[in-house]
Scaffold this motif. Structure first.
Motif, PDB file in Angstrom:
ATOM      1  N   ALA A 215      73.726  20.633  26.195  1.00 19.33           N
ATOM      2  CA  ALA A 215      72.543  21.494  26.303  1.00 19.33           C
ATOM      3  C   ALA A 215      72.899  22.949  26.020  1.00 19.33           C
ATOM      4  CB  ALA A 215      71.916  21.351  27.679  1.00 19.33           C
ATOM      5  N   LEU A 216      74.043  23.403  26.516  1.00 17.83           N
ATOM      6  CA  LEU A 216      74.464  24.783  26.264  1.00 17.83           C
ATOM      7  C   LEU A 216      74.646  25.035  24.772  1.00 17.83           C
ATOM      8  CD1 LEU A 216      77.064  25.342  29.136  1.00 17.83           C
ATOM      9  CD2 LEU A 216      74.925  26.586  28.841  1.00 17.83           C
ATOM     10  N   GLN A 217      75.250  24.091  24.083  1.00 18.61           N
ATOM     11  CA  GLN A 217      75.483  24.250  22.647  1.00 18.61           C
ATOM     12  C   GLN A 217      74.181  24.218  21.855  1.00 18.61           C
ATOM     13  OE1 GLN A 217      78.366  21.002  22.510  1.00 18.61           O
ATOM     14  NE2 GLN A 217      79.971  22.438  21.888  1.00 18.61           N
ATOM     15  N   GLU A 218      73.249  23.395  22.302  1.00 27.46           N
ATOM     16  CA  GLU A 218      71.979  23.280  21.588  1.00 27.46           C
ATOM     17  C   GLU A 218      71.041  24.444  21.910  1.00 27.46           C
ATOM     18  OE1 GLU A 218      71.765  18.368  21.257  1.00 27.46           O
ATOM     19  OE2 GLU A 218      70.459  19.441  22.665  1.00 27.46           O
ATOM     20  N   GLN A 219      70.980  24.817  23.186  1.00 27.38           N
ATOM     21  CA  GLN A 219      70.024  25.829  23.621  1.00 27.38           C
ATOM     22  C   GLN A 219      70.554  27.249  23.434  1.00 27.38           C
ATOM     23  OE1 GLN A 219      66.977  25.249  24.569  1.00 27.38           O
ATOM     24  NE2 GLN A 219      66.948  23.061  25.021  1.00 27.38           N
ATOM     25  N   LYS A 220      71.861  27.416  23.589  1.00 26.68           N
ATOM     26  CA  LYS A 220      72.491  28.741  23.529  1.00 26.68           C
ATOM     27  C   LYS A 220      71.792  29.707  24.497  1.00 26.68           C
ATOM     28  CE  LYS A 220      74.484  28.215  18.937  1.00 26.68           C
ATOM     29  NZ  LYS A 220      74.149  26.774  18.758  1.00 26.68           N
ATOM     30  N   GLU A 221      71.289  30.851  23.994  1.00 31.05           N
ATOM     31  CA  GLU A 221      70.679  31.842  24.886  1.00 31.05           C
ATOM     32  C   GLU A 221      69.373  31.356  25.500  1.00 31.05           C
ATOM     33  OE1 GLU A 221      69.104  32.616  20.784  1.00 31.05           O
ATOM     34  OE2 GLU A 221      71.080  32.224  21.658  1.00 31.05           O
ATOM     35  N   LYS A 222      68.813  30.252  24.999  1.00 29.38           N
ATOM     36  CA  LYS A 222      67.569  29.700  25.544  1.00 29.38           C
ATOM     37  C   LYS A 222      67.810  28.754  26.716  1.00 29.38           C
ATOM     38  CE  LYS A 222      64.599  31.525  22.601  1.00 29.38           C
ATOM     39  NZ  LYS A 222      63.502  32.429  23.043  1.00 29.38           N
ATOM     40  N   PHE A 223      69.090  28.551  27.059  1.00 27.24           N
ATOM     41  CA  PHE A 223      69.395  27.634  28.155  1.00 27.24           C
ATOM     42  C   PHE A 223      68.717  28.075  29.451  1.00 27.24           C
ATOM     43  CE2 PHE A 223      71.933  26.096  31.734  1.00 27.24           C
ATOM     44  CZ  PHE A 223      72.041  24.741  31.432  1.00 27.24           C
ATOM     45  N   GLY A 224      68.565  29.377  29.634  1.00 29.32           N
ATOM     46  CA  GLY A 224      67.927  29.897  30.836  1.00 29.32           C
ATOM     47  C   GLY A 224      66.475  29.520  30.983  1.00 29.32           C
ATOM     48  N   GLU A 225      65.879  28.966  29.934  1.00 31.04           N
ATOM     49  CA  GLU A 225      64.491  28.490  29.997  1.00 31.04           C
ATOM     50  C   GLU A 225      64.416  26.971  30.078  1.00 31.04           C
ATOM     51  OE1 GLU A 225      62.512  30.083  26.613  1.00 31.04           O
ATOM     52  OE2 GLU A 225      63.012  32.167  27.106  1.00 31.04           O
ATOM     53  N   HIS A 226      65.547  26.286  29.789  1.00 35.57           N
ATOM     54  CA  HIS A 226      65.566  24.820  29.790  1.00 35.57           C
ATOM     55  C   HIS A 226      66.886  24.327  30.391  1.00 35.57           C
ATOM     56  CE1 HIS A 226      62.011  24.824  27.158  1.00 35.57           C
ATOM     57  NE2 HIS A 226      62.618  25.777  26.480  1.00 35.57           N
ATOM     58  N   PRO A 227      67.089  24.529  31.689  1.00 35.79           N
ATOM     59  CA  PRO A 227      68.371  24.190  32.310  1.00 35.79           C
ATOM     60  C   PRO A 227      68.602  22.684  32.403  1.00 35.79           C
ATOM     61  CG  PRO A 227      66.774  24.757  33.987  1.00 35.79           C
ATOM     62  CD  PRO A 227      66.108  25.033  32.670  1.00 35.79           C
ATOM     63  N   VAL A 228      69.851  22.284  32.214  1.00 37.53           N
ATOM     64  CA  VAL A 228      70.235  20.868  32.318  1.00 37.53           C
ATOM     65  C   VAL A 228      71.494  20.781  33.162  1.00 37.53           C
ATOM     66  CG1 VAL A 228      70.896  18.784  31.064  1.00 37.53           C
ATOM     67  CG2 VAL A 228      69.246  20.373  30.041  1.00 37.53           C
TER      68      VAL A 228
END
Length: 555
Positions: A215-228
């Motif tokens: 998820a971190l690799q896919e979301q990058k800076e957007k991870f904070g909106e879609h936590p896994v």
């Protein structure tokens, strides 16, 4: 507590605060809470509580401000942590209601006698919410992201908590972690550059929750909106400034948990309005209870009152790099002009104690030999004159826009102090802004004099003094920009000292220096009230300021 005589100006403020007890929160509600990026305030939509499907157990949690981000590594506020720690998990956790360290994603651990090597044995068969495996590689991946500034997923702004708790980043002279090694699929080893007494306690803190590498690799800076994460609840949605919804993880590694099917974190900025929502059944739990409303909750058989252990500090502080606050005599003068007993009486309704030191008395190393300054305006004037300000000066006074456990009403408290500051010639202009902006600007050092506070994360004195006042943490937890080399060396020595008695003496010495130099004026240690429906079961307020909700149930 023996009461002291209030100044005439403060007595008027006190009378007004008590007379308008039911209204004080309403004035505060005019400011948006955790409004992302300083965007215009969104009007709070009036919606009924979410009830879910028939038979579902849905807990509606009323809170005073919105989340800043759902990436725990990037945040330092309780409203964000309240959500993230139920989605993502750490290697170790804290026991219910105490700071005892218990297994989390690690079932057990071994500590080398040198204190330089920690080996963690991980739970097997744990899955992230995206279906990928939790293992030693995932642990290493997360720590490399935090500690290595050259890592492609390292935040350009850095990770403030990592910097604060582990002495900087890889390559920095005081960095604690030398290397994270994968021993095998379910064993991970931490080799340290230097021993750190609170290392294990630090790992239980919410910023060090393990996220899905995929998820971190896919979301990058957007991870904070879609936590896994691996936690008992999975993320569903976030409507900013209104609510966040999480739901039961059907594949959670502990098959008996969670008890709830869904949790909705509902933003209701005004404390009094939040209590009304609880009384009407719109929400099930609320924090930020006005202290004067505790008796109202006690008298209602449909509600229950709980109190959180006081592992916190509310304080007045300064940017010590800006004049006139670069002169400790000015800071000492202001300390004499803060009427702590009156503030506690007016704004905490007795659910707090006046603070002498930056850390609460329940922690190791608290210096109870330090006797606090009395409220003394004449002494304050004398010190101002010695500092070259016989007629005082003008400054801006930053007041928090949201209620927090350690400061229930920042605006009103600032107004109360403003009256006494005026008596010693200090003219203050009270300013405020939305919560996210307030935190960001104070971190950058844009403030002059300001109100803020801290709720302890791990039960160690290092988490108060080192985080808030060490020179390494300027731009992070140290918003005062105070840099004292003697304090720095004492704190580093205290980190590496394993003998509790010797650690205690080091922290006591630091408190003596801080009391003299006054980078902060401690105001109060609060025992915040939490109100809930009587039907809410096994909700145990935690000293760290937020709760794991996996064991909470509803009748």
């Amino acid at each position: 507590m023996k009461k002291r005589v209030l100044s005439a100006a403060f007595s008027g403020m006190l009378a007004l605060a008590l007379a308008l007890a039911g209204c004080s929160g309403s004035q505060q509600a005019a400011q948006p809470s955790d409004n992302q990026g300083g965007q215009p305030e969104q009007k709070q939509p009036q919606q009924p509580a979410e009830t879910g499907k028939t038979g579902e157990k849905v807990l509606i949690y009323g809170r005073g401000g919105d989340t800043v981000s759902l990436d725990p590594a990037t945040i330092d506020d309780g409203e964000s942590a309240r959500v993230t720690e139920n989605i993502m998990e750490t290697l170790v956790e804290y026991a219910d209601g105490t700071m005892e360290i218990v297994p989390g994603l690690a079932e057990k651990w071994d500590i080398d006698p040198s204190g330089l090597k920690y080996t963690f044995h991980l739970r097997k068969g744990v899955k992230f919410h995206d279906g990928t495996d939790f293992n030693a590689e995932a642990v290493k991946f997360n720590f490399e992201r935090w500690m290595d500034k050259n890592n492609p997923l390292h935040s350009p702004e850095g990770f403030a908590y990592y910097n604060d708790m582990f002495g900087g980043y890889k390559g920095d002279p005081d960095h604690v972690i030398k290397e994270v090694k994968v021993v095998d699929e379910y064993t991970v080893e931490f080799d340290l550059n230097r021993s750190q007494a609170p290392f294990l306690a630090n790992l239980g803190m919410f910023p060090f929750a393990i996220a899905s590498p995929k998820a971190l690799q896919e979301q990058k800076e957007k991870f904070g909106e879609h936590p896994v994460g691996t936690g008992p609840f999975t993320f569903v949605e976030w409507q900013r400034n209104d609510h966040i919804t999480i739901e039961k993880n059907p594949d959670y590694w502990n098959k008996d948990l969670p008890k709830l099917d869904k949790v909705v974190f509902k933003v209701i900025p005004d404390n009094s309005a939040r209590l009304t929502a609880l009384q009407s059944g719109e929400i099930d739990v609320m924090d930020g209870l006005n202290p004067e409303d505790a008796e109202t909750v006690k008298a209602n058989s449909d509600l229950q009152l709980m109190t959180r252990p006081p592992m916190n500090i509310g304080f007045l502080s300064f940017n010590v790099e800006k004049k006139p606050f670069d002169d400790k005599r000015v800071r000492q003068a202001i300390a004499y002009a803060v009427n702590k007993p009156a503030l506690v009486e007016a704004f905490y309704s007795g659910l707090a104690m006046p603070a002498v030191n930056i850390m609460p008395p329940i922690l190791l190393g608290y210096n109870d030999q330090i006797k606090d300054r009395e409220f003394n305006l004449e002494k304050a004037k004398q010190l101002l004159a010695e500092a070259g300000y016989p007629d005082g000066f003008k400054t801006k006074f930053w007041a928090m826009p949201v209620p927090r456990p350690y400061i229930p009403n920042g605006q009103k408290m600032a107004e109360a102090m403003q009256q006494d500051f005026k008596k010693i010639g200090i003219e203050t202009e009270i300013v405020t802004m939305d919560w996210a902006t307030y935190l960001d600007k104070t971190k950058k050092g844009e403030q002059e004099m300001y109100l803020l506070g801290w709720n302890g994360d791990n039960g160690d004195p290092d988490n108060f003094i080192y985080v808030l006042l060490d020179k390494n943490n300027i731009g992070g937890g140290n918003r005062t920009r105070y840099a004292n080399e003697e304090v720095h060396q004492l704190l580093l020595k205290a980190q590496t000292e394993v003998d509790p008695a010797k650690r205690s003496e080091l922290y006591k010495k630091v408190q003596e220096i801080l009391f003299d130099e006054v980078p902060v004026v401690p105001i109060a240690h609060a025992e915040p009230g939490i109100a809930a429906k009587a039907s809410v079961k096994n909700y145990i307020p935690h000293p760290k300021g937020t709760e794991y909700l996996k064991k909470v149930d509803m009748e």
